[in-house]
Write an enzyme that holds these catalytic residues in place. Structure first.
Site, PDB file in Angstrom:
ATOM      1  CB  CYS A  12      -0.982  -0.011   1.173  1.00 20.98           C
ATOM      2  SG  CYS A  12      -0.213   0.044   2.795  1.00 20.98           S
ATOM      3  CG  ASN A  15       4.552  -1.760   4.873  1.00 22.53           C
ATOM      4  OD1 ASN A  15       5.705  -2.106   5.130  1.00 22.53           O
ATOM      5  ND2 ASN A  15       3.562  -2.617   4.955  1.00 22.53           N
ATOM      6  CB  CYS A  17      -3.241   2.007   7.071  1.00 19.44           C
ATOM      7  SG  CYS A  17      -2.805   3.533   7.947  1.00 19.44           S
ATOM      8  NE  ARG A  18      -4.444   1.613   1.920  1.00 21.38           N
ATOM      9  CZ  ARG A  18      -4.308   2.289   0.791  1.00 21.38           C
ATOM     10  NH1 ARG A  18      -5.234   2.190  -0.140  1.00 21.38           N
ATOM     11  NH2 ARG A  18      -3.253   3.056   0.591  1.00 21.38           N
ATOM     12  CB  SER A  19       0.263  -3.446   2.828  1.00 20.71           C
ATOM     13  OG  SER A  19       1.139  -2.507   3.399  1.00 20.71           O
ATOM     14  CG  ASP A 127      -4.864   5.875   2.586  1.00 24.67           C
ATOM     15  OD1 ASP A 127      -4.793   5.443   3.756  1.00 24.67           O
ATOM     16  OD2 ASP A 127      -4.075   6.708   2.113  1.00 24.67           O
TER      17      ASP A 127
END
Ligand code: 4NP
Length: 160
Positions: A12, A15, A17-19, A127
């Protein structure tokens, strides 16, 4: 047979939050299926802002709440990743544009939008970094659960 491991990298923008959530959930999914030893899994950022940092506290809270262990820190994607990993997953269309731009010519990793494996068809993992609450992180978790299962099922079908 570590050479036979399948390798997946989750990407993401930051690196944090999402990934990390996608990485933690995918790892837990394969562990729960007793195939964790068949996978090498990591996550990384498009940008360098948060290199060395742990995930956002809301991502950590969300994973903790759902029993997903996590203790990795952010790193930025490097060109070697595009030949080391079999699958590199982006979270949104901008990630995919960035990945396609950075992939060295002739590199072997498949660049995939993680959300394309959601059986509910929710293709974009938005995001949540600038949100004022943690709802987007919970949604990212739910999407990651569905996409992890969906991707693993698609692989099984491919190899049958
Ligand atoms: P992520 O969220 O890509 O899901 O980790 C973001 C984290 C940080 C930034 C942007 C997105 N940032 O601009 O610092």
């Amino acid at each position: 047979m570590s050479n036979d491991k399948k390798k997946a990298l989750f990407i993401c923008l930051g690196n944090i939050c999402r990934s990390p959530i996608a990485e933690g959930v995918f790892q837990k999914t394969v562990n729960d299926m007793n195939v964790g030893d068949q996978w090498e899994i990591d996550s990384a950022a498009i940008g360098s802002w948060h290199v060395g940092n742990p995930p956002d506290w809301r991502a950590l809270d969300t994973m903790k709440k759902h029993g997903v262990p996590y203790n990795n820190c952010a790193r930025q994607i490097v060109s070697e990743d595009f030949n080391h990993y079999d699958f590199i997953f982006g979270m949104d269309e901008q990630n995919m544009r960035d990945l396609n731009k950075r992939a060295p010519k002739g590199s072997t990793a498949k660049l995939l939008l993680f959300g394309d494996f959601d059986p509910q068809g929710d293709r974009i993992i938005r995001d949540p970094y600038y949100d004022s609450d943690a709802k987007g992180f919970e949604k990212c978790y739910e999407q990651s659960v569905r996409c992890s299962k969906g991707f693993l099922e698609s692989l099984q079908k491919e190899t049958k």
